[in-house]
Motif scaffolding. Structure first.
Motif, PDB file in Angstrom:
ATOM      1  N   LEU A  21       0.837  -1.200   0.000  1.00 35.04           N
ATOM      2  CA  LEU A  21       0.000   0.000   0.000  1.00 35.04           C
ATOM      3  C   LEU A  21       0.875   1.255   0.000  1.00 35.04           C
ATOM      4  CD1 LEU A  21      -2.851   1.033  -0.024  1.00 35.04           C
ATOM      5  CD2 LEU A  21      -2.891   0.942   2.452  1.00 35.04           C
ATOM      6  N   SER A  24       2.033   1.653  -3.472  1.00 35.17           N
ATOM      7  CA  SER A  24       0.921   2.111  -4.283  1.00 35.17           C
ATOM      8  C   SER A  24       0.658   3.596  -4.052  1.00 35.17           C
ATOM      9  CB  SER A  24      -0.311   1.270  -3.951  1.00 35.17           C
ATOM     10  OG  SER A  24      -1.480   1.970  -4.243  1.00 35.17           O
ATOM     11  N   ALA A 119     -11.613  -2.322   1.538  1.00 35.66           N
ATOM     12  CA  ALA A 119     -10.726  -3.314   0.898  1.00 35.66           C
ATOM     13  C   ALA A 119     -10.316  -4.467   1.812  1.00 35.66           C
ATOM     14  CB  ALA A 119      -9.501  -2.634   0.314  1.00 35.66           C
TER      15      ALA A 119
ATOM     16  N   LEU B  79     -14.004  -8.342   5.770  1.00 34.60           N
ATOM     17  CA  LEU B  79     -14.106  -7.529   4.548  1.00 34.60           C
ATOM     18  C   LEU B  79     -13.314  -8.057   3.346  1.00 34.60           C
ATOM     19  CD1 LEU B  79     -14.368  -3.855   5.854  1.00 34.60           C
ATOM     20  CD2 LEU B  79     -16.151  -5.348   4.966  1.00 34.60           C
ATOM     21  N   PRO B  80     -12.156  -8.714   3.539  1.00 33.33           N
ATOM     22  CA  PRO B  80     -11.489  -9.262   2.352  1.00 33.33           C
ATOM     23  C   PRO B  80     -12.351 -10.270   1.595  1.00 33.33           C
ATOM     24  CG  PRO B  80      -9.966  -9.222   4.196  1.00 33.33           C
ATOM     25  CD  PRO B  80     -11.324  -8.865   4.745  1.00 33.33           C
ATOM     26  N   ALA B  99      -4.795   0.713 -14.163  1.00 33.26           N
ATOM     27  CA  ALA B  99      -3.966   1.098 -13.010  1.00 33.26           C
ATOM     28  C   ALA B  99      -4.806   1.411 -11.785  1.00 33.26           C
ATOM     29  CB  ALA B  99      -3.101   2.303 -13.366  1.00 33.26           C
ATOM     30  N   PRO B 102      -5.185  -2.132  -9.214  1.00 36.90           N
ATOM     31  CA  PRO B 102      -4.155  -2.544  -8.245  1.00 36.90           C
ATOM     32  C   PRO B 102      -4.097  -1.605  -7.042  1.00 36.90           C
ATOM     33  CG  PRO B 102      -3.237  -2.483 -10.452  1.00 36.90           C
ATOM     34  CD  PRO B 102      -4.610  -1.900 -10.540  1.00 36.90           C
ATOM     35  N   ARG B 103      -4.437  -0.343  -7.263  1.00 36.37           N
ATOM     36  CA  ARG B 103      -4.412   0.618  -6.166  1.00 36.37           C
ATOM     37  C   ARG B 103      -5.317   0.154  -5.023  1.00 36.37           C
ATOM     38  NH1 ARG B 103      -2.585   4.304  -2.730  1.00 36.37           N
ATOM     39  NH2 ARG B 103      -4.084   5.927  -2.240  1.00 36.37           N
ATOM     40  N   LEU B 104      -6.547  -0.223  -5.380  1.00 31.70           N
ATOM     41  CA  LEU B 104      -7.476  -0.637  -4.329  1.00 31.70           C
ATOM     42  C   LEU B 104      -7.149  -2.047  -3.844  1.00 31.70           C
ATOM     43  CD1 LEU B 104     -10.637   0.943  -5.902  1.00 31.70           C
ATOM     44  CD2 LEU B 104      -9.374   1.757  -3.924  1.00 31.70           C
ATOM     45  N   ALA B 106      -4.215  -3.160  -3.480  1.00 30.20           N
ATOM     46  CA  ALA B 106      -3.078  -3.055  -2.562  1.00 30.20           C
ATOM     47  C   ALA B 106      -3.534  -2.799  -1.135  1.00 30.20           C
ATOM     48  CB  ALA B 106      -2.145  -1.928  -3.008  1.00 30.20           C
ATOM     49  N   ALA B 107      -4.735  -2.214  -1.011  1.00 29.39           N
ATOM     50  CA  ALA B 107      -5.245  -1.918   0.319  1.00 29.39           C
ATOM     51  C   ALA B 107      -5.761  -3.177   1.002  1.00 29.39           C
ATOM     52  CB  ALA B 107      -6.349  -0.872   0.237  1.00 29.39           C
ATOM     53  N   ASP B 108      -6.059  -4.204   0.205  1.00 30.90           N
ATOM     54  CA  ASP B 108      -6.543  -5.478   0.741  1.00 30.90           C
ATOM     55  C   ASP B 108      -5.350  -6.230   1.314  1.00 30.90           C
ATOM     56  OD1 ASP B 108      -7.741  -7.853   1.252  1.00 30.90           O
ATOM     57  OD2 ASP B 108      -8.479  -8.192  -0.781  1.00 30.90           O
ATOM     58  N   ARG B 109      -5.501  -6.733   2.521  1.00 31.29           N
ATOM     59  CA  ARG B 109      -4.365  -7.465   3.072  1.00 31.29           C
ATOM     60  C   ARG B 109      -4.835  -8.706   3.779  1.00 31.29           C
ATOM     61  NH1 ARG B 109      -3.333  -3.845   8.418  1.00 31.29           N
ATOM     62  NH2 ARG B 109      -5.516  -3.608   8.625  1.00 31.29           N
ATOM     63  N   PRO B 110      -4.208  -9.816   3.621  1.00 33.74           N
ATOM     64  CA  PRO B 110      -3.216 -10.014   2.575  1.00 33.74           C
ATOM     65  C   PRO B 110      -3.934 -10.301   1.265  1.00 33.74           C
ATOM     66  CG  PRO B 110      -3.527 -12.011   3.819  1.00 33.74           C
ATOM     67  CD  PRO B 110      -4.457 -11.012   4.415  1.00 33.74           C
ATOM     68  N   PRO B 111      -3.380  -9.913   0.141  1.00 32.11           N
ATOM     69  CA  PRO B 111      -4.074 -10.182  -1.112  1.00 32.11           C
ATOM     70  C   PRO B 111      -4.096 -11.679  -1.390  1.00 32.11           C
ATOM     71  CG  PRO B 111      -1.912  -9.188  -1.514  1.00 32.11           C
ATOM     72  CD  PRO B 111      -2.109  -9.217  -0.046  1.00 32.11           C
ATOM     73  N   PRO B 112      -5.115 -12.142  -2.117  1.00 30.79           N
ATOM     74  CA  PRO B 112      -5.204 -13.574  -2.429  1.00 30.79           C
ATOM     75  C   PRO B 112      -4.040 -14.017  -3.316  1.00 30.79           C
ATOM     76  CG  PRO B 112      -6.912 -12.330  -3.550  1.00 30.79           C
ATOM     77  CD  PRO B 112      -6.220 -11.373  -2.661  1.00 30.79           C
ATOM     78  N   ARG B 116      -1.320 -10.298  -8.784  1.00 27.45           N
ATOM     79  CA  ARG B 116      -2.255  -9.187  -8.919  1.00 27.45           C
ATOM     80  C   ARG B 116      -2.635  -8.933 -10.373  1.00 27.45           C
ATOM     81  NH1 ARG B 116      -0.196  -5.438  -5.389  1.00 27.45           N
ATOM     82  NH2 ARG B 116      -1.684  -6.282  -3.913  1.00 27.45           N
TER      83      ARG B 116
END
Lengths: 287, 315
Positions: A21, A24, A119, B79-80, B99, B102-104, B106-112, B116
């Motif tokens: 993040l 980003s 998110a 929420l993820p 583009a 990926p910005r949003l 990136a806010a998800d943690r941890p991404p699946p 990406r």
């Protein structure tokens, strides 16, 4: 449940540091035309100073104008220093006001704040990431002035060993290292203002308002700092050490003003960071 | 009411703005795997409810369970697994469509796990934006922005999708695509919660609905349950109005004669009396039936009855 269930995802492991993040955030900040316009404007300051001095230099040192201005003709290395002195009171706070004021209010204005939060970015994490972005901009903005000044100074004027304020002489490399140290000093100076901007940014969904308020506060603090009647207040103003970098140009370096400045800025970060957290962690995001 | 088998459950959920109750003690129950329509006129509190479900706004009182967690306490774990479109899409206009995602993400943690870029491309393909992906998002039409917003909700495998007015701004083609998309997601087992003020849309997509009016939940259940609460109406076109009127009255249906002198209508108020029985009775008595139509029991009548006819936005 879907075969590839969302439930399979681990919670709170790897990547939770938020480095993605942060990256980003930096990418978004530096992909904006506005950011580059501000950096360009900051780069213009040393260029303008150097060109004007070069064109009009007839050897007469008038003793007026910004500090170090008269030294430029003898040594191009002073362009950076003069430009910083000019940029600190107005241009740097203005650009920092834009970036710091935009942090939360800008996302709220675009509506992207709600998507970042669901998110889920996490509210504290988002504040920290936003602040990190603003702090990085402080460094980039300051370095822009210093590095552009060094380049244009070397192009237009003779460059050589520099006599410091203490009378000692340092070589070009030594002087340039001191300039970088100076850039660091100015960056630290701006961190308090960034924290104030971050807090103001949590109060509104109109980024321009937060930007203007932040920049205006920098002006107010400097005006208060100039009034001798308010001497008791001066040590508490975040602008108090803004021009106090002369100690870094002595041999040996006197670190007291650097340390005092850092401590003062830390205090502002703590106070306004807490305020921003207090406001943002419970705020209803309705934009 | 057990929370097992429910993707969303609220109890007494209330949101007060100043002196006004935007959401007034609602008890939602959205079964897992369902496509759930959340209906209501503009200003009835749908979006405020969704904001509370997602932890964007705090509830003044009441409880929310989302999947296996309590909101907003378990937001980080829950929420993820939730994809959402809230009050329209939001974009960074200075970034390309591609583009933006990926910005949003990136806010998800941890991404699946899948990389990406793979997930971003898949989501863009799924909403039909593959070709416009590199275009600056500022140049997107409303419908394209809407698609981008839906793509964002689909960036990761989700157990629950919350879509606020998903077909807003889409052309008829896009509306059909979104309906198809929701159907296919539902077949994969995802629970879909769709809010809309368009009854026809909800009727085509959803198996269950809830109706909001002025901050209150005025109805909730399957489509058939809601339909059956309304009263059907028969409409007979015949030159023998008087005879028809007599027959209907005999069957216990109060006849209503309208402006045209060859049409008569009646509400099917007698329980168990089927329309075909009415028609047979008419013909048996020598009424020459030119037209026979069963209307009503329509969700629209029910919707209007529940939420009021007026065009005014609920204050």
């Amino acid at each position: 449940m879907p075969a590839e269930s969302a439930q399979d995802r681990p919670i709170g492991s790897g990547g939770s540091l938020g480095l993605t993040l942060v990256l980003s955030e930096i990418a978004v900040l530096f992909r904006r035309l506005r950011t580059w316009a501000m950096i360009g404007a900051l780069a213009l300051i040393p260029i303008l100073i150097a060109v004007v001095v070069r064109v009009s230099s007839d050897g007469s040192a008038s003793g007026r104008g910004p500090a170090f201005l008269d030294s430029i003709t003898q040594n191009g290395l002073f362009v950076s220093l003069t430009a910083l002195t000019v940029a600190i009171p107005l241009f740097l706070p203005l650009t920092i006001g834009v970036v710091a004021g935009d942090t939360i209010a800008g996302e709220a204005n675009l509506g992207t704040l709600r998507y970042l939060l669901i998110a889920p970015a996490g509210r504290i994490r988002l504040l920290l990431v936003k602040y990190a972005g603003a702090a990085l901009f402080c460094l980039v903005a300051t370095l822009t002035v210093v590095v552009t000044g060094a380049i244009i100074g070397a192009l237009l004027f003779p460059v050589g060993p520099v006599t410091l304020l203490s009378g000692d002489t340092v070589g070009i490399v030594g002087y340039f290292l001191r300039l970088l140290l100076l850039a660091l000093y100015v960056t630290v100076s701006l961190l308090g203002l960034s924290a104030i901007g971050l807090f103001i940014s949590t109060l509104t969904t109109v980024p321009v308002g937060a930007m203007a308020a932040t920049a205006a506060l920098a002006a107010v603090a400097q005006i208060l700092g100039a009034l001798p009647q308010l001497e008791w207040l001066h040590p508490w103003l975040f602008t108090n050490y803004w021009l106090g970098f002369a100690d870094l140009l002595r041999e040996p370096i006197a670190w007291t003003s650097f340390a005092d400045n850092a401590l003062l800025q830390l205090g502002y970060i703590a106070v306004f960071g807490t305020l921003a957290y207090g406001r943002f962690s419970t705020k209803d995001v309705l934009s | 009411m057990s929370s097992d088998g429910l993707a969303i459950e609220t109890r007494g959920l209330t949101k007060v703005f100043g002196s006004q109750k935007a959401v007034n003690g609602i008890d939602l129950a959205v079964p897992r795997g369902s496509v759930f329509g959340f209906l209501g006129p503009n200003g009835s509190g749908k979006t405020t409810t969704i904001r509370m479900l997602l932890g964007l706004a705090s509830a003044s009182s009441g409880e929310i369970r989302l999947l296996d967690g309590v909101m907003p306490r378990d937001a980080r774990g829950v929420l993820p697994r939730v994809g959402a479109l809230v009050e329209g899409p939001a974009i960074y206009p200075f970034l390309s469509g591609r583009a933006n995602l990926p910005r949003l993400d990136a806010a998800d943690r941890p991404p699946p796990p899948p990389p990406r870029s793979t997930r971003v491309d898949a989501a863009l393909e799924r909403v039909g934006l593959g070709h416009a992906a590199t275009k600056r998002a500022a140049a997107y039409s409303l419908g394209m922005k809407q698609r981008l917003g839906i793509a964002n909700a689909l960036l990761a495998p989700r157990d629950l999708l919350i879509l606020d007015e998903p077909t807003n701004g889409l052309d008829p083609q896009g509306t059909r695509e979104v309906r198809g998309l929701i159907r296919s997601l539902s077949e994969d087992g995802t629970t879909v919660f769709v809010s809309s003020h368009l009854l026809a849309e909800v009727e085509q997509m959803c198996s269950r609905i809830a109706v909001m009016s002025a901050g209150r939940l005025v109805a909730q259940g399957t489509l058939d349950e809601l339909r059956s609460e309304g009263t059907a109406r028969v409409r007979v076109t015949t030159p023998d109005i008087d005879d028809a009127s007599r027959v209907l009255a005999r069957l216990g249906l109060p006849p209503q004669v309208h402006g045209r002198d060859d049409t008569i209508t009646a509400e099917l108020v007698v329980e168990g009396l089927l329309p075909e029985t009415v028609n047979a009775a008419l013909v048996q008595d020598g009424v020459r039936v030119r037209g026979f139509e069963v209307s009503g029991a329509s969700l629209e009548d029910r919707f209007v009855a529940l939420t009021g006819e007026g065009f005014d936005v609920a204050g």
